[in-house]
Design a protein around this motif. Structure first.
Motif, short mmCIF file in Angstrom:
data_model
loop_
_atom_site.label_atom_id
_atom_site.label_comp_id
_atom_site.label_asym_id
_atom_site.label_seq_id
_atom_site.Cartn_x
_atom_site.Cartn_y
_atom_site.Cartn_z
N SER A 8 28.03 -0.92 37.22
CA SER A 8 28.48 0.47 37.22
C SER A 8 28.37 1.08 35.83
N LEU A 9 28.82 0.33 34.82
CA LEU A 9 28.70 0.82 33.45
C LEU A 9 27.24 0.97 33.03
N LEU A 10 26.40 0.03 33.45
CA LEU A 10 24.99 0.12 33.10
C LEU A 10 24.36 1.38 33.69
N HIS A 11 24.61 1.64 34.97
CA HIS A 11 24.08 2.86 35.59
C HIS A 11 24.46 4.09 34.77
N THR A 12 25.74 4.19 34.42
CA THR A 12 26.24 5.37 33.71
C THR A 12 25.63 5.51 32.33
N HIS A 13 25.67 4.43 31.54
CA HIS A 13 25.28 4.54 30.14
C HIS A 13 23.77 4.48 29.95
N PHE A 14 23.05 3.80 30.81
CA PHE A 14 21.59 3.82 30.73
C PHE A 14 21.07 5.23 31.01
N LYS A 15 21.63 5.87 32.02
CA LYS A 15 21.25 7.26 32.33
C LYS A 15 21.55 8.15 31.12
N GLN A 16 22.71 7.96 30.52
CA GLN A 16 23.09 8.76 29.36
C GLN A 16 22.12 8.51 28.19
N ALA A 17 21.75 7.25 27.98
CA ALA A 17 20.83 6.91 26.89
C ALA A 17 19.48 7.59 27.09
N LEU A 18 18.99 7.58 28.32
CA LEU A 18 17.72 8.23 28.61
C LEU A 18 17.81 9.75 28.39
N GLU A 19 18.89 10.34 28.82
CA GLU A 19 19.04 11.79 28.67
C GLU A 19 19.16 12.20 27.20
N ARG A 20 19.86 11.40 26.42
CA ARG A 20 20.07 11.73 25.02
C ARG A 20 18.84 11.44 24.16
N SER A 21 18.07 10.42 24.54
CA SER A 21 16.96 10.00 23.70
C SER A 21 15.63 10.63 24.08
N THR A 22 15.49 11.07 25.32
CA THR A 22 14.22 11.60 25.86
C THR A 22 13.02 10.81 25.34
N PRO A 23 12.96 9.52 25.63
CA PRO A 23 11.93 8.67 25.02
C PRO A 23 10.58 8.80 25.71
N ASP A 24 9.53 8.40 24.99
CA ASP A 24 8.23 8.20 25.62
C ASP A 24 7.84 6.73 25.61
N PHE A 25 8.74 5.88 25.12
CA PHE A 25 8.52 4.43 25.17
C PHE A 25 9.89 3.74 25.15
N VAL A 26 9.98 2.60 25.86
CA VAL A 26 11.23 1.85 25.93
C VAL A 26 10.97 0.38 25.60
N PHE A 27 11.82 -0.17 24.73
CA PHE A 27 11.89 -1.61 24.52
C PHE A 27 13.14 -2.12 25.22
N TYR A 28 13.02 -3.29 25.86
CA TYR A 28 14.14 -3.86 26.61
C TYR A 28 14.34 -5.31 26.18
N LEU A 29 15.57 -5.62 25.75
CA LEU A 29 15.95 -6.98 25.42
C LEU A 29 16.78 -7.52 26.58
N SER A 30 16.22 -8.49 27.32
CA SER A 30 16.78 -8.91 28.61
C SER A 30 17.44 -10.29 28.53
N GLY A 31 18.29 -10.52 27.53
CA GLY A 31 18.96 -11.80 27.40
C GLY A 31 19.74 -12.19 28.65
N VAL A 32 19.70 -13.48 28.99
CA VAL A 32 20.44 -13.95 30.17
C VAL A 32 21.72 -14.68 29.76
N ASP A 33 22.16 -14.48 28.53
CA ASP A 33 23.44 -15.05 28.10
C ASP A 33 24.63 -14.26 28.60
N VAL A 34 24.38 -13.29 29.49
CA VAL A 34 25.45 -12.58 30.19
C VAL A 34 25.98 -13.39 31.39
N LEU A 35 25.28 -14.47 31.75
CA LEU A 35 25.66 -15.26 32.92
C LEU A 35 27.01 -15.94 32.74
N ALA A 36 27.72 -16.11 33.83
CA ALA A 36 29.00 -16.83 33.79
C ALA A 36 28.82 -18.26 33.35
#
Length: 300
Positions: free
Chosen positions: A209-237
């Protein structure tokens, strides 16, 4: 064709106590080849990047100490292991792999680096097993070459991208967004453009839920033409260092949100893999492989 940067040096053996996490750099491409998600032609081996490119991001004095293996012992302890020439070469190749991946993403929509996500390296320091900041180096390369105008860096590793935040703190062309454990390393945080600190034990639904909200906000505020994504899996339980409580399914859904959103918006996406420290190496590899599986289903 989706391209993936990988080189045997990525699995360079570290001092005792740090070797286990390195296994994933061999096992991820091996698993993807074995199951038929990728073919050998999807993999490429990057060359070391150049000093000129490194210096677009990192201070000359700091880089010189890395290059000459003269970094003071105190600074080496901050990194977490003794410095040697092969580790420096490893980081140079990782950085170039992310640059190459960014250029390939412009052609094919998405590209990967099996390593990378060295987000604790700041402009004049290394920290947390990170010597050079691969995505920051690649972002500055794209900007310097006039290939992009605005960049968004999405950091969903469990640890804050403190080095990335520091490097771009006064750069309005690069927008930094980090969701991370509030009480986890690094204990001195830098200020990203959007920081979302999470309490220990944070679970699936609240995270997504937080990701949906803040990712949308990041896109709206940054208006990017390129995205870098760091997809660490250390979020796992299951992660030994993460302190969050995400399931593998939620980790995969996290990736789907980022990949699908970028694809739908026509935003080229470079993905670096980041951390993962579960006790069972199979959990780490499978969670990372899910990111590739999604991409190959979505972009092929």
């Amino acid at each position: 064709m989706i391209k993936i940067a990988w080189d045997p040096i990525y699995a360079h053996p570290l001092p005792e106590g740090h070797r286990f996490p390195m296994l994933k750099y061999e096992l991820i491409p091996g698993q993807l080849l074995y199951e038929g998600t990728i073919e050998q032609g999807n993999l490429f081996s990057p060359e070391p990047t150049t000093e000129e490119i490194v210096l677009l991001t990192h201070a000359y004095d700091y880089w010189g100490q890395l290059r000459d293996i003269t970094l003071p012992a105190k600074e080496q302890r901050r990194i977490g292991f003794p410095l040697n020439a092969q580790l420096v070469e490893r980081e140079l190749r990782i950085a170039q792999g992310t640059i190459d991946g960014a250029l390939l993403a412009m052609e094919h929509g998405i590209a990967f680096n099996v390593a990378g996500g060295t987000h604790h390296a700041g402009s004049n320091w290394g920290e947390g097993f990170c010597l050079l900041n691969d995505q920051a180096i690649a972002a500055n390369y794209l900007l310097n070459k006039g290939l992009t105008q605005k960049i968004l860096i999405v950091d969903l590793d469990v640890h804050q991208g403190n080095g990335t935040a520091e490097i771009f703190q006064n750069n309005d062309r690069v927008f930094t967004f980090s969701m991370h454990g509030d009480r986890n390393f690094p204990f001195r945080k830098e200020q990203s453009d959007i920081d979302v600190p999470l309490a220990d034990g944070f679970e699936d639904d609240a995270y997504l839920s937080l990701l949906h909200t803040h990712f949308k906000q990041a896109l709206e505020r940054s208006t990017p033409d390129f995205v870098f994504y760091l997809s660490g899996v250390d979020v796992l339980a299951t992660d030994k260092l993460g302190k969050l409580s995400l399931s593998k399914a939620a980790c995969k859904e996290r990736d789907r949100i980022v990949l699908e959103t970028c694809k739908n918006r026509g935003l080229p996406l470079q993905v670096s893999m980041g951390g993962g420290y579960s006790a069972d190496i199979k959990e780490i590899v499978d969670a990372h492989c899910n990111t590739y599986r999604l991409a190959f289903d979505m972009f092929m």
